[in-house]
Design a protein around this motif. Structure first.
Motif, PDB file in Angstrom:
ATOM      1  N   PHE A   1      35.453  46.115  47.054  1.00 36.88           N
ATOM      2  CA  PHE A   1      36.708  45.419  46.771  1.00 36.88           C
ATOM      3  C   PHE A   1      37.512  46.131  45.688  1.00 36.88           C
ATOM      4  CE2 PHE A   1      39.478  42.283  44.856  1.00 36.88           C
ATOM      5  CZ  PHE A   1      40.074  41.741  45.977  1.00 36.88           C
ATOM      6  N   TYR A   2      36.860  46.488  44.589  1.00 32.41           N
ATOM      7  CA  TYR A   2      37.551  47.132  43.469  1.00 32.41           C
ATOM      8  C   TYR A   2      37.486  48.652  43.632  1.00 32.41           C
ATOM      9  CZ  TYR A   2      37.708  42.517  41.456  1.00 32.41           C
ATOM     10  OH  TYR A   2      37.956  41.185  41.256  1.00 32.41           O
ATOM     11  N   ASN A   3      38.039  49.105  44.723  1.00 32.16           N
ATOM     12  CA  ASN A   3      38.033  50.541  44.998  1.00 32.16           C
ATOM     13  C   ASN A   3      39.131  51.237  44.187  1.00 32.16           C
ATOM     14  OD1 ASN A   3      40.566  50.544  46.564  1.00 32.16           O
ATOM     15  ND2 ASN A   3      39.366  49.379  48.059  1.00 32.16           N
ATOM     16  N   ARG A   4      39.071  52.545  44.161  1.00 31.09           N
ATOM     17  CA  ARG A   4      39.979  53.355  43.343  1.00 31.09           C
ATOM     18  C   ARG A   4      41.450  53.073  43.658  1.00 31.09           C
ATOM     19  NH1 ARG A   4      38.316  59.292  42.621  1.00 31.09           N
ATOM     20  NH2 ARG A   4      36.886  58.157  41.326  1.00 31.09           N
TER      21      ARG A   4
ATOM     22  N   ASN B   1      33.416  34.035  33.864  1.00 32.71           N
ATOM     23  CA  ASN B   1      34.448  35.005  33.553  1.00 32.71           C
ATOM     24  C   ASN B   1      34.884  34.848  32.097  1.00 32.71           C
ATOM     25  OD1 ASN B   1      36.237  36.973  34.929  1.00 32.71           O
ATOM     26  ND2 ASN B   1      37.829  35.638  34.136  1.00 32.71           N
ATOM     27  N   ILE B   2      35.067  35.985  31.413  1.00 34.60           N
ATOM     28  CA  ILE B   2      35.600  35.988  30.054  1.00 34.60           C
ATOM     29  C   ILE B   2      36.773  36.956  30.024  1.00 34.60           C
ATOM     30  CG2 ILE B   2      35.163  36.509  27.620  1.00 34.60           C
ATOM     31  CD1 ILE B   2      32.174  35.953  28.177  1.00 34.60           C
ATOM     32  N   ASN B   3      37.930  36.461  29.576  1.00 30.65           N
ATOM     33  CA  ASN B   3      39.117  37.293  29.415  1.00 30.65           C
ATOM     34  C   ASN B   3      39.496  37.328  27.946  1.00 30.65           C
ATOM     35  OD1 ASN B   3      39.623  37.857  32.205  1.00 30.65           O
ATOM     36  ND2 ASN B   3      40.412  35.785  32.429  1.00 30.65           N
ATOM     37  N   ILE B   4      39.804  38.521  27.467  1.00 31.44           N
ATOM     38  CA  ILE B   4      40.223  38.713  26.086  1.00 31.44           C
ATOM     39  C   ILE B   4      41.614  39.338  26.139  1.00 31.44           C
ATOM     40  CG2 ILE B   4      39.647  39.774  23.868  1.00 31.44           C
ATOM     41  CD1 ILE B   4      36.793  40.074  25.859  1.00 31.44           C
TER      42      ILE B   4
ATOM     43  N   ASN C   1      31.782  35.580  42.381  1.00 35.21           N
ATOM     44  CA  ASN C   1      32.310  34.218  42.219  1.00 35.21           C
ATOM     45  C   ASN C   1      33.813  34.208  42.056  1.00 35.21           C
ATOM     46  OD1 ASN C   1      29.695  33.391  42.265  1.00 35.21           O
ATOM     47  ND2 ASN C   1      29.681  32.498  40.228  1.00 35.21           N
ATOM     48  N   PHE C   2      34.331  35.171  41.335  1.00 37.91           N
ATOM     49  CA  PHE C   2      35.745  35.205  40.970  1.00 37.91           C
ATOM     50  C   PHE C   2      36.652  35.080  42.188  1.00 37.91           C
ATOM     51  CE2 PHE C   2      39.575  37.485  39.463  1.00 37.91           C
ATOM     52  CZ  PHE C   2      39.830  36.761  38.312  1.00 37.91           C
ATOM     53  N   ASN C   3      36.470  35.949  43.163  1.00 36.98           N
ATOM     54  CA  ASN C   3      37.318  35.938  44.362  1.00 36.98           C
ATOM     55  C   ASN C   3      37.115  34.664  45.178  1.00 36.98           C
ATOM     56  OD1 ASN C   3      38.111  38.461  43.533  1.00 36.98           O
ATOM     57  ND2 ASN C   3      36.977  39.556  45.089  1.00 36.98           N
ATOM     58  N   ASP C   4      35.872  34.204  45.270  1.00 33.52           N
ATOM     59  CA  ASP C   4      35.585  33.011  46.075  1.00 33.52           C
ATOM     60  C   ASP C   4      36.176  31.745  45.457  1.00 33.52           C
ATOM     61  OD1 ASP C   4      34.188  34.637  47.822  1.00 33.52           O
ATOM     62  OD2 ASP C   4      32.223  34.139  46.978  1.00 33.52           O
TER      63      ASP C   4
END
Length: 144
Positions: A71-74, A97-100, A34-37
């Motif tokens: 997508f989140y490759n090294r 999404n939760i950001n701290i 969802n985040f990227n979309d």
């Protein structure tokens, strides 16, 4: 203090609060599907460039999906000063999404048509969420 943001414009504005607060570290529970979309890749690239330029290191917990792993490759993670650990998709029961960061917790609903974000500015609540993040982080095997 509690802040509320609505719609795509609002959740994008709220995301930049992380950069404005200048924390040393960002902890994120994120559903990359969802985040990227929802945010849009062009917007995210600009945001990530600014976050990176500010030196904010990110640790993310993301459901293990083929799209997320690709997508989140090294290389991308190293470039974006981000470390990701994957959680089994069946254990990740929400799509938001939760950001701290610092003394802040940002909770974003990324459901199309119902996008909104709440930012809670509270040292005690942020510490509780940091504890929960670290608890999950430390129980997930990391990839080498």
């Amino acid at each position: 203090m509690v802040l509320f943001y609505e719609g795509i414009t609002g959740i994008r504005e709220a995301l930049y609060d992380i950069i404005e607060q200048k924390p040393g570290e960002l902890l994120a529970f994120s559903n990359s599907e969802n985040f990227n979309d929802v945010y849009g890749l062009d917007f995210l690239r600009k945001y990530w460039d600014k976050r990176k330029a500010t030196g904010i290191i990110t640790k993310g917990i993301i459901p293990r999906t083929p799209k997320a792993i690709s997508f989140y490759n090294r290389e991308r993670n190293q470039s974006d000063i981000r470390t990701v650990r994957y959680i089994p998709i069946e254990s990740y029961k929400f799509n938001d999404n939760i950001n701290i960061y610092g003394s802040n917790v940002q909770i974003s609903s990324l459901q199309p048509g119902n996008e909104h974000t709440v930012i809670i500015r509270s040292k005690n609540i942020a510490k509780a969420f940091q504890f929960l993040f670290e608890l999950v982080w430390n129980t997930i095997a990391h990839e080498k």
